[in-house]
Motif scaffolding. Structure first.
Motif, PDB file in Angstrom:
ATOM      1  N   PHE A  60     -19.961  63.504 -84.351  1.00 50.84           N
ATOM      2  CA  PHE A  60     -18.973  63.959 -83.378  1.00 50.84           C
ATOM      3  C   PHE A  60     -19.328  65.345 -82.844  1.00 50.84           C
ATOM      4  N   TYR A  61     -19.786  66.207 -83.715  1.00 46.21           N
ATOM      5  CA  TYR A  61     -20.190  67.536 -83.263  1.00 46.21           C
ATOM      6  C   TYR A  61     -21.388  67.443 -82.322  1.00 46.21           C
ATOM      7  N   LEU A  64     -20.172  66.303 -78.911  1.00 43.90           N
ATOM      8  CA  LEU A  64     -19.457  67.391 -78.246  1.00 43.90           C
ATOM      9  C   LEU A  64     -20.420  68.488 -77.798  1.00 43.90           C
ATOM     10  N   ALA A  67     -22.083  67.465 -74.663  1.00 47.11           N
ATOM     11  CA  ALA A  67     -21.138  67.366 -73.558  1.00 47.11           C
ATOM     12  C   ALA A  67     -20.798  68.716 -72.945  1.00 47.11           C
ATOM     13  N   VAL A 277     -16.849  61.476 -75.030  1.00 54.70           N
ATOM     14  CA  VAL A 277     -15.709  62.318 -75.398  1.00 54.70           C
ATOM     15  C   VAL A 277     -14.457  61.852 -74.665  1.00 54.70           C
ATOM     16  N   VAL A 281     -11.009  60.499 -76.696  1.00 50.33           N
ATOM     17  CA  VAL A 281      -9.811  61.347 -76.732  1.00 50.33           C
ATOM     18  C   VAL A 281      -8.525  60.521 -76.870  1.00 50.33           C
TER      19      VAL A 281
END
Length: 305
Positions: A60-61, A64, A67, A277, A281
């Motif tokens: 996930f990091y 992100l 992005a 992302v 969300v």
């Protein structure tokens, strides 16, 4: 000091004697006995959890990071930050339209699945009929059939109904595939509601529908939240039905839109990460608000009928 002063007085016959003091010596671990939770060293608990957390959060990091950092940057920290990738996928790649279509499909599947599963689950939980066991077995066996096997007959059916390239075809297909598990969960949750509550409402003058609406339905809130959230998330993330039944770009959904970001020769990692992302969300928000109801609903519905 005389010998008499060193002797304690004997208790009178029939007098109450004080209980002996409790033994405060900690129990020793017997050989072969499993250690209790309090006896396990904390590092044996936190170390596996920490390793699992690292393997879970690092992807996930990484998404992100791609992005929000500028194109061509190799920094491992999201600084300086940019929103160029989000603007690109939202406007140039029509992710605003994809997001709206996915949201419409997810909400429609949630409502239809919950309503139909509530009616079917109540019938399975409260009524006895001849083919009830066979019907329950058919519901369970339908979970082993992948949706890819039914694409051709479903496509022919929707073509006859002139529903190809319509959001309604995806909504119907998703609802049908969500109903078996949803009905099983709802019926298990209704069985946990005492039947005597409905009988008491009948005595007070309610009919079956009124008793269900006033007495049973408020107690089914965790189960309804669990079923509805499961249906919404599955419809939001499902790729196959939207790819096969929707042809125009204005009708595509988020998963199909993510697939269009991967070209044959190159991949725009920044745009792909920004799209991922955006897709994640709503799911994260849903689970953040309903996690308590979700765990309660699935645990209460997973009972043997």
């Amino acid at each position: 000091m005389t010998a008499e002063s060193t002797l304690t007085a004997a208790p009178a016959p029939g007098a109450a004697q004080a209980p002996p003091p409790p033994d405060r010596t900690p129990p020793t671990a017997r050989p072969g006995r499993r250690p209790a939770w309090d006896e396990v060293p904390r590092w044996q608990i936190y170390l596996p959890l920490g390793i699992y957390l690292v393997f879970t959060l690092v992807p996930f990091y990484w998404i992100l990071l791609f992005a929000v950092r500028p194109a061509g940057s190799t920094s491992l920290l999201p600084w300086p930050m940019t929103t160029a990738h989000f603007e690109k996928v939202w406007t140039e790649r029509s992710f605003g339209v994809f997001f709206q279509n996915s949201l419409l499909i997810g909400i429609a599947v949630l409502v239809m699945t919950t309503v139909v599963a509530l009616a079917g689950g109540y019938a399975l939980a409260r009524f006895d009929f001849r083919i009830k066991k066979g019907f329950m077995l058919a519901l369970l066996c339908s979970q082993f059939v992948p949706g890819a096997l039914l694409l051709v007959p479903l496509f022919q059916i929707f073509a006859e109904l002139r529903m190809i390239n319509s959001l309604g075809s995806v909504i119907i297909a998703e609802t049908v595939f969500q109903l078996p598990l949803s009905m099983i969960l709802i019926s298990g949750f209704i069985r946990n509601v005492p039947y005597s509550l409905e009988e008491a409402a009948w005595v007070d003058g309610c009919n079956r529908f009124s008793a269900f609406r006033i007495v049973v339905l408020p107690l089914l809130r965790p189960g309804l939240v669990a079923v509805g959230s499961f249906a919404f998330v599955h419809a939001w993330n499902h790729f196959l039905f939207a790819l096969m039944f929707l042809s125009s770009q204005s009708k595509q959904t988020i998963p199909v839109g993510l697939n269009t970001l991967m070209g044959a020769d190159s991949v725009d990692l920044g745009a792909l990460a920004a799209g991922g992302v955006i897709a994640a969300v709503p799911v994260v928000i849903v689970f953040a608000f309903i996690q308590k109801w979700l765990v309660t609903g699935f645990s209460a519905g997973a009972v043997k009928g």
